[in-house]
Design an enzyme around this catalytic site. Sequence first.
Site, PDB file in Angstrom:
ATOM      1  N   GLY A 106     -36.899   2.404  14.496  1.00 18.11           N
ATOM      2  CA  GLY A 106     -36.663   1.978  13.121  1.00 18.11           C
ATOM      3  C   GLY A 106     -36.230   3.130  12.236  1.00 18.11           C
ATOM      4  O   GLY A 106     -36.236   4.286  12.643  1.00 18.11           O
ATOM      5  N   GLY A 108     -36.741   5.752  10.196  1.00 15.98           N
ATOM      6  CA  GLY A 108     -37.863   6.609   9.815  1.00 15.98           C
ATOM      7  C   GLY A 108     -37.514   7.598   8.719  1.00 15.98           C
ATOM      8  O   GLY A 108     -38.382   8.239   8.138  1.00 15.98           O
ATOM      9  N   ARG A 109     -36.229   7.753   8.465  1.00 18.84           N
ATOM     10  CA  ARG A 109     -35.821   8.683   7.393  1.00 18.84           C
ATOM     11  C   ARG A 109     -34.584   8.166   6.684  1.00 18.84           C
ATOM     12  O   ARG A 109     -33.814   8.939   6.120  1.00 18.84           O
ATOM     13  CB  ARG A 109     -35.550  10.061   7.963  1.00 18.84           C
ATOM     14  CG  ARG A 109     -34.529   9.991   9.067  1.00 18.84           C
ATOM     15  CD  ARG A 109     -33.958  11.282   9.456  1.00 18.84           C
ATOM     16  NE  ARG A 109     -33.326  11.087  10.754  1.00 18.84           N
ATOM     17  CZ  ARG A 109     -32.584  11.965  11.360  1.00 18.84           C
ATOM     18  NH1 ARG A 109     -32.390  13.122  10.807  1.00 18.84           N
ATOM     19  NH2 ARG A 109     -32.052  11.711  12.526  1.00 18.84           N
ATOM     20  N   ASP A 141     -41.213  13.560   8.668  1.00 18.10           N
ATOM     21  CA  ASP A 141     -41.388  13.688   7.218  1.00 18.10           C
ATOM     22  C   ASP A 141     -40.404  12.818   6.439  1.00 18.10           C
ATOM     23  O   ASP A 141     -40.427  12.797   5.211  1.00 18.10           O
ATOM     24  CB  ASP A 141     -41.255  15.162   6.801  1.00 18.10           C
ATOM     25  CG  ASP A 141     -39.888  15.745   7.157  1.00 18.10           C
ATOM     26  OD1 ASP A 141     -39.030  15.003   7.687  1.00 18.10           O
ATOM     27  OD2 ASP A 141     -39.684  16.947   6.911  1.00 18.10           O
ATOM     28  N   ARG A 192     -24.773   7.420   3.646  1.00 18.26           N
ATOM     29  CA  ARG A 192     -23.965   6.981   4.777  1.00 18.26           C
ATOM     30  C   ARG A 192     -23.447   5.572   4.518  1.00 18.26           C
ATOM     31  O   ARG A 192     -24.170   4.732   3.987  1.00 18.26           O
ATOM     32  CB  ARG A 192     -24.832   7.006   6.044  1.00 18.26           C
ATOM     33  CG  ARG A 192     -24.165   6.430   7.269  1.00 18.26           C
ATOM     34  CD  ARG A 192     -24.826   6.887   8.543  1.00 18.26           C
ATOM     35  NE  ARG A 192     -26.093   6.212   8.802  1.00 18.26           N
ATOM     36  CZ  ARG A 192     -26.832   6.467   9.890  1.00 18.26           C
ATOM     37  NH1 ARG A 192     -26.456   7.371  10.776  1.00 18.26           N
ATOM     38  NH2 ARG A 192     -27.971   5.835  10.071  1.00 18.26           N
ATOM     39  N   ARG A 199     -27.660  -2.203  15.727  1.00 15.98           N
ATOM     40  CA  ARG A 199     -27.510  -1.379  16.932  1.00 15.98           C
ATOM     41  C   ARG A 199     -27.893  -2.207  18.157  1.00 15.98           C
ATOM     42  O   ARG A 199     -28.549  -3.247  18.027  1.00 15.98           O
ATOM     43  CB  ARG A 199     -28.463  -0.178  16.855  1.00 15.98           C
ATOM     44  CG  ARG A 199     -28.365   0.601  15.562  1.00 15.98           C
ATOM     45  CD  ARG A 199     -29.751   1.091  15.118  1.00 15.98           C
ATOM     46  NE  ARG A 199     -29.702   1.679  13.771  1.00 15.98           N
ATOM     47  CZ  ARG A 199     -29.477   2.959  13.526  1.00 15.98           C
ATOM     48  NH1 ARG A 199     -29.324   3.790  14.522  1.00 15.98           N
ATOM     49  NH2 ARG A 199     -29.420   3.412  12.295  1.00 15.98           N
ATOM     50  N   ASP A 268     -30.344   3.095  20.489  1.00 12.99           N
ATOM     51  CA  ASP A 268     -30.534   2.967  19.035  1.00 12.99           C
ATOM     52  C   ASP A 268     -29.396   3.661  18.283  1.00 12.99           C
ATOM     53  O   ASP A 268     -29.262   3.481  17.076  1.00 12.99           O
ATOM     54  CB  ASP A 268     -31.888   3.536  18.600  1.00 12.99           C
ATOM     55  CG  ASP A 268     -32.121   4.945  19.111  1.00 12.99           C
ATOM     56  OD1 ASP A 268     -32.073   5.137  20.349  1.00 12.99           O
ATOM     57  OD2 ASP A 268     -32.330   5.862  18.300  1.00 12.99           O
ATOM     58  N   ASN A 269     -28.602   4.446  18.985  1.00 11.14           N
ATOM     59  CA  ASN A 269     -27.455   5.103  18.350  1.00 11.14           C
ATOM     60  C   ASN A 269     -26.144   4.468  18.798  1.00 11.14           C
ATOM     61  O   ASN A 269     -25.095   5.101  18.757  1.00 11.14           O
ATOM     62  CB  ASN A 269     -27.455   6.598  18.673  1.00 11.14           C
ATOM     63  CG  ASN A 269     -28.661   7.315  18.076  1.00 11.14           C
ATOM     64  OD1 ASN A 269     -29.228   6.845  17.101  1.00 11.14           O
ATOM     65  ND2 ASN A 269     -29.053   8.426  18.663  1.00 11.14           N
ATOM     66  N   ASP A 278     -24.614   8.172  14.115  1.00 13.82           N
ATOM     67  CA  ASP A 278     -25.663   9.165  14.353  1.00 13.82           C
ATOM     68  C   ASP A 278     -25.130  10.477  14.908  1.00 13.82           C
ATOM     69  O   ASP A 278     -25.062  10.702  16.112  1.00 13.82           O
ATOM     70  CB  ASP A 278     -26.788   8.601  15.227  1.00 13.82           C
ATOM     71  CG  ASP A 278     -27.933   8.151  14.337  1.00 13.82           C
ATOM     72  OD1 ASP A 278     -27.973   8.612  13.190  1.00 13.82           O
ATOM     73  OD2 ASP A 278     -28.774   7.351  14.771  1.00 13.82           O
TER      74      ASP A 278
END
Length: 510
Positions: A106, A108-109, A141, A192, A199, A268-269, A278
């Site tokens: 998922g 995450g950033r 993070d 982006r 995906r 996932d990419n 990505d």
Amino acid sequence: MTSPENGASPENGAIMENGGIRIPFDNSYARLPERFYVRQEPSRVVAPQLIKINQPLALQLGLDPEALASSEGVEILAGNRIALGSEGIALAYSGHQFGHFVPKLGDGRAILLGEVIDRSGMRRDIQLKGSGRTPFSRNGDGRAALGPVLREYIVSEAMAALGIPTTRSLAAVTTGEMVLRETPLPGAVLTRVASSHIRVGTFQYFAARGDVEAIRLLADTAIARHYPEAASEKQAYGALLDRAISRQAELVAKWMLVGFVHGVMNTDNTSIAGETIDYGPCAFLDAYHPETVFSSIDQQGRYAYGEQPKIAAWNMARFAETLLPLLSGDINTGVASAIESLDAFPTYFSTALVTGLRRKLGFFTERDHDAVLAQDLLNAMAENHADFTLTFRCLCEAANGPGADAGVRRLFENPSDYDSWSRRWRKRLAEEPLDGRNRKAAMEAVNPAYIPRNHRIEAVLSAATEDGDFAPFEALMTVLSKPYQTQKGYEGYADPPRSEQRVYRTFCGT
Ligand code: AMP
Ligand code: MG
């Protein structure tokens, strides 16, 4: 973004909360069931500053680049303000990472701010990357460092200028905060733009949960957005699979033709729309060798340059598996249909590759032997450590006649290897109708002079990160915006690295 017209109201679109800026969002993904995403707004940052707005892209999206560059615009691009109409969501997906299935990845950033319809009527996602933690962040993070943000900006825009399907970069801002990687680094946020963020891993997320209803909804969404013509076919989901496979095969052929190594071809990419997505440890070949790997985390060479077609086909097989319940009520029939679709991948790929190689070599007619001739050149290049991009670029000149061979010859450690190949090439060229000058122009239109060479990227990243100097970034972006045209004053950007400049390893930086 345009300034609000008189009478513009929140009901008819999206005026930024505190005045000024309007983004006409239309968020179809956020209307899907809640299990497709988590609602999440970006986290604030201390002191955002603009690095760059992509003017032509902004205009294509129907947004006003000046408004985006204003202090309010920068606050939006940094995640400090929410444009009205934006419904921030972090998308759910899984993925095979280096062959191992991870059921929950998922965003995450990253946070999808929303979708807009661009000037050509295409729906495009606008997403912030590096905009803070989400429920998918795991131990991360949620932030991005300046270096990887600039790398993605540079390479994605270079790919677009080369004519290769890709996500785009609308903007980059610094956050005024440091992120902790191996050392503290300046933080940044990339905006982006993608045809969608669906995906292979998005399908896998629902397949792993046995959620056939969600797979069907997602497939319908992908068809509506990317392959509308599939909807009218008898087997719409089979048609979706076929089209996604052919787009992926053609995409990877385009990568191969410019020497691009993606570096993290995890499922996932892998975009269902067939866009390059990505940009982590990606890099372009300097010297040609099919086993080239740059990514520091790819120790087995799974994603080496020459492995990319095989991996893309493998990723498409993972996609096909998720569609099995939709392909037929009978599992055996479904499997047979999926296999038939997957079997077409090598043909789509090699057709696109050979067509591209022909044009790179100056052939506009077809001969059976062309693929062998091209492969023999590549083999000689590998043995002679010849620069991929320059070899093909210098061939444009050499196509004028044997007297113009000097440029290519010097790229081969043993120039006689080139000589013996070029005799066969010239014989073949003699069968072509185009005259030398037109042939040179046609070849230059497919053999770039400029690619984002790794040593140039590294130099840009360290100037920006260490000295806050973005002039090298701007210069590189200028060169890469017209990759097929020799640009006065920028000739050095076509050169391969000197041995001490050579980059052997690239890092995701996450
Ligand atoms: P990538 O390797 O960039 O394709 O990312 C793989 C997964 O790791 C995705 O689910 C990302 O959202 C997640 N990820 C990568 N970097 C971070 C980060 N700094 N914080 C949180 N999640 C991250
Ligand atoms: Mg990813």
